[in-house]
Scaffold this motif. Structure first.
Motif, PDB file in Angstrom:
ATOM      1  N   VAL A   1      -8.366   5.285   2.954  1.00  0.00           N
ATOM      2  CA  VAL A   1      -8.955   4.439   1.908  1.00  0.00           C
ATOM      3  C   VAL A   1      -8.233   4.648   0.584  1.00  0.00           C
ATOM      4  CG1 VAL A   1     -11.021   4.079   0.509  1.00  0.00           C
ATOM      5  CG2 VAL A   1     -11.224   4.254   2.988  1.00  0.00           C
ATOM      6  N   ALA A   2      -7.970   5.901   0.245  1.00  0.00           N
ATOM      7  CA  ALA A   2      -7.287   6.190  -1.007  1.00  0.00           C
ATOM      8  C   ALA A   2      -5.841   5.705  -0.993  1.00  0.00           C
ATOM      9  CB  ALA A   2      -7.330   7.693  -1.291  1.00  0.00           C
ATOM     10  N   ARG A   3      -5.218   5.740   0.168  1.00  0.00           N
ATOM     11  CA  ARG A   3      -3.804   5.366   0.235  1.00  0.00           C
ATOM     12  C   ARG A   3      -3.588   3.860   0.257  1.00  0.00           C
ATOM     13  NH1 ARG A   3       1.017   7.895   3.983  1.00  0.00           N
ATOM     14  NH2 ARG A   3       2.608   6.389   3.371  1.00  0.00           N
ATOM     15  N   PHE A   4      -4.422   3.140   1.002  1.00  0.00           N
ATOM     16  CA  PHE A   4      -4.193   1.710   1.192  1.00  0.00           C
ATOM     17  C   PHE A   4      -5.150   0.822   0.409  1.00  0.00           C
ATOM     18  CE2 PHE A   4      -2.791   3.597   5.330  1.00  0.00           C
ATOM     19  CZ  PHE A   4      -1.440   3.425   5.118  1.00  0.00           C
ATOM     20  N   GLY A   5      -6.188   1.386  -0.170  1.00  0.00           N
ATOM     21  CA  GLY A   5      -7.186   0.555  -0.836  1.00  0.00           C
ATOM     22  C   GLY A   5      -6.874   0.192  -2.263  1.00  0.00           C
ATOM     23  N   GLY A   6      -5.832   0.769  -2.842  1.00  0.00           N
ATOM     24  CA  GLY A   6      -5.483   0.450  -4.207  1.00  0.00           C
ATOM     25  C   GLY A   6      -6.301   1.233  -5.220  1.00  0.00           C
ATOM     26  N   PRO A   7      -6.098   0.963  -6.497  1.00  0.00           N
ATOM     27  CA  PRO A   7      -6.802   1.714  -7.545  1.00  0.00           C
ATOM     28  C   PRO A   7      -8.325   1.613  -7.446  1.00  0.00           C
ATOM     29  CG  PRO A   7      -4.965   0.454  -8.479  1.00  0.00           C
ATOM     30  CD  PRO A   7      -5.117   0.017  -7.052  1.00  0.00           C
ATOM     31  N   ALA A   8      -8.836   0.446  -7.077  1.00  0.00           N
ATOM     32  CA  ALA A   8     -10.289   0.296  -6.977  1.00  0.00           C
ATOM     33  C   ALA A   8     -10.861   1.218  -5.910  1.00  0.00           C
ATOM     34  CB  ALA A   8     -10.651  -1.156  -6.670  1.00  0.00           C
ATOM     35  N   ALA A   9     -10.158   1.328  -4.776  1.00  0.00           N
ATOM     36  CA  ALA A   9     -10.627   2.196  -3.700  1.00  0.00           C
ATOM     37  C   ALA A   9     -10.573   3.663  -4.126  1.00  0.00           C
ATOM     38  CB  ALA A   9      -9.786   1.975  -2.449  1.00  0.00           C
ATOM     39  N   VAL A  10      -9.525   4.031  -4.842  1.00  0.00           N
ATOM     40  CA  VAL A  10      -9.415   5.406  -5.313  1.00  0.00           C
ATOM     41  C   VAL A  10     -10.564   5.735  -6.273  1.00  0.00           C
ATOM     42  CG1 VAL A  10      -8.015   7.020  -6.661  1.00  0.00           C
ATOM     43  CG2 VAL A  10      -6.915   5.513  -4.996  1.00  0.00           C
ATOM     44  N   ARG A  11     -10.868   4.780  -7.158  1.00  0.00           N
ATOM     45  CA  ARG A  11     -11.991   4.998  -8.081  1.00  0.00           C
ATOM     46  C   ARG A  11     -13.308   5.121  -7.318  1.00  0.00           C
ATOM     47  NH1 ARG A  11      -9.244   1.134 -11.213  1.00  0.00           N
ATOM     48  NH2 ARG A  11     -10.633  -0.499 -10.434  1.00  0.00           N
ATOM     49  N   TRP A  12     -13.484   4.308  -6.264  1.00  0.00           N
ATOM     50  CA  TRP A  12     -14.738   4.355  -5.502  1.00  0.00           C
ATOM     51  C   TRP A  12     -14.884   5.673  -4.762  1.00  0.00           C
ATOM     52  CZ3 TRP A  12     -16.062   4.785  -0.308  1.00  0.00           C
ATOM     53  CH2 TRP A  12     -17.410   4.521  -0.010  1.00  0.00           C
ATOM     54  N   VAL A  13     -13.815   6.127  -4.129  1.00  0.00           N
ATOM     55  CA  VAL A  13     -13.867   7.377  -3.380  1.00  0.00           C
ATOM     56  C   VAL A  13     -14.113   8.558  -4.306  1.00  0.00           C
ATOM     57  CG1 VAL A  13     -12.523   8.952  -1.950  1.00  0.00           C
ATOM     58  CG2 VAL A  13     -12.460   6.512  -1.473  1.00  0.00           C
ATOM     59  N   SER A  14     -13.532   8.525  -5.489  1.00  0.00           N
ATOM     60  CA  SER A  14     -13.597   9.668  -6.403  1.00  0.00           C
ATOM     61  C   SER A  14     -14.630   9.487  -7.506  1.00  0.00           C
ATOM     62  CB  SER A  14     -12.220   9.894  -7.042  1.00  0.00           C
ATOM     63  OG  SER A  14     -11.815   8.755  -7.776  1.00  0.00           O
ATOM     64  N   ARG A  15     -15.577   8.564  -7.326  1.00  0.00           N
ATOM     65  CA  ARG A  15     -16.495   8.220  -8.407  1.00  0.00           C
ATOM     66  C   ARG A  15     -17.368   9.382  -8.847  1.00  0.00           C
ATOM     67  NH1 ARG A  15     -18.309   6.615  -3.681  1.00  0.00           N
ATOM     68  NH2 ARG A  15     -20.512   6.636  -3.120  1.00  0.00           N
ATOM     69  N   ARG A  16     -17.636  10.350  -7.970  1.00  0.00           N
ATOM     70  CA  ARG A  16     -18.476  11.489  -8.341  1.00  0.00           C
ATOM     71  C   ARG A  16     -17.670  12.740  -8.654  1.00  0.00           C
ATOM     72  NH1 ARG A  16     -23.596  11.217  -4.076  1.00  0.00           N
ATOM     73  NH2 ARG A  16     -24.307   9.143  -4.654  1.00  0.00           N
ATOM     74  N   GLN A  17     -16.372  12.589  -8.747  1.00  0.00           N
ATOM     75  CA  GLN A  17     -15.517  13.737  -9.001  1.00  0.00           C
ATOM     76  C   GLN A  17     -15.088  13.752 -10.462  1.00  0.00           C
ATOM     77  OE1 GLN A  17     -15.118  15.858  -6.380  1.00  0.00           O
ATOM     78  NE2 GLN A  17     -16.453  14.399  -5.324  1.00  0.00           N
ATOM     79  N   HIS A  18     -14.964  14.953 -11.023  1.00  0.00           N
ATOM     80  CA  HIS A  18     -14.550  15.093 -12.410  1.00  0.00           C
ATOM     81  C   HIS A  18     -13.073  14.738 -12.545  1.00  0.00           C
ATOM     82  CE1 HIS A  18     -18.315  16.809 -13.655  1.00  0.00           C
ATOM     83  NE2 HIS A  18     -18.260  17.700 -12.674  1.00  0.00           N
TER      84      HIS A  18
END
Length: 201
Positions: A76-93
């Motif tokens: 998801v982080a690799r192929f989903g683009g910036p939006a996917a990276v933000r979604w996966v990491s939304r609870r991370q500092h």
């Protein structure tokens, strides 16, 4: 362990712990809402104190669930683009993600393995690996090794509690307490390391 035994254990109403374990570890490895470590330790404790679960199957299903979940998160982080990276990491500092990004290029697969074992370390590591397009040929064996080490570590907590206490309820409570203790100690050690790095920088 034959396929027939696994199939019968999966569908037997008295052994519903297998799909619950696999599904919980898989879901918790993608979306961190399920405490996967305590779930595995409890399953291992039940396997040691009853005949409803087999410890080998518990370990194998936990490894598979953790591995597949981590690969999905990476993809998801690799192929989903910036939006996917933000979604996966939304609870991370943000500072945690930045720290992992700086270290990733230097240490490679070791960070994938260690990130699986450290509290709050898995998602930042996988997000960074995906964002940096870390090669699949390196990610897959590292992720499998990480899932295996993680499963063995948390299963051992359940095995220890199940080996000491015959009552499955007591063994389950002790396994949960051991997981919480290990998590607390790990968090304190990680915080101490961060403070030392901040003072030295």
């Amino acid at each position: 362990m034959s396929v027939q035994v696994l199939a019968s254990g999966w569908t037997d109403s008295g052994s519903l712990g297998y799909p619950v374990l696999f599904g919980g570890v898989l879901l918790g490895s993608i979306v961190p809402v399920v405490p996967t470590g305590p779930l595995l330790s409890v399953a291992a404790a039940v396997a040691m104190t009853t005949d409803r679960l087999d410890i080998v199957l518990v370990l194998l299903l936990a490894v598979l669930g953790a591995f597949v979940g981590d690969v999905v998160t990476f993809a998801v982080a690799r192929f989903g683009g910036p939006a996917a990276v933000r979604w996966v990491s939304r609870r991370q500092h943000a500072d945690r993600l930045a720290e992992v990004r700086r270290q990733f290029a230097a240490h490679g697969w070791q960070i994938v393995v260690v990130g699986r074992l450290l509290p709050a370390g898995r998602i930042p590591v996988l997000v960074t690996a995906g964002a940096l397009a870390y090669p699949w040929r390196r990610l897959l064996p590292a992720s499998l090794a990480a899932a295996t080490l993680w499963a063995v570590a948390y299963a051992l907590l359940g095995v220890v509690s199940g080996g000491i206490f015959d009552d499955p309820l007591v063994a389950t409570l002790v396994a949960t307490a051991l997981v919480l203790l290990v998590g607390l100690l790990s968090n304190r050690l990680a915080a101490r390391r961060r403070r030392k790095r901040e003072r030295s920088s």
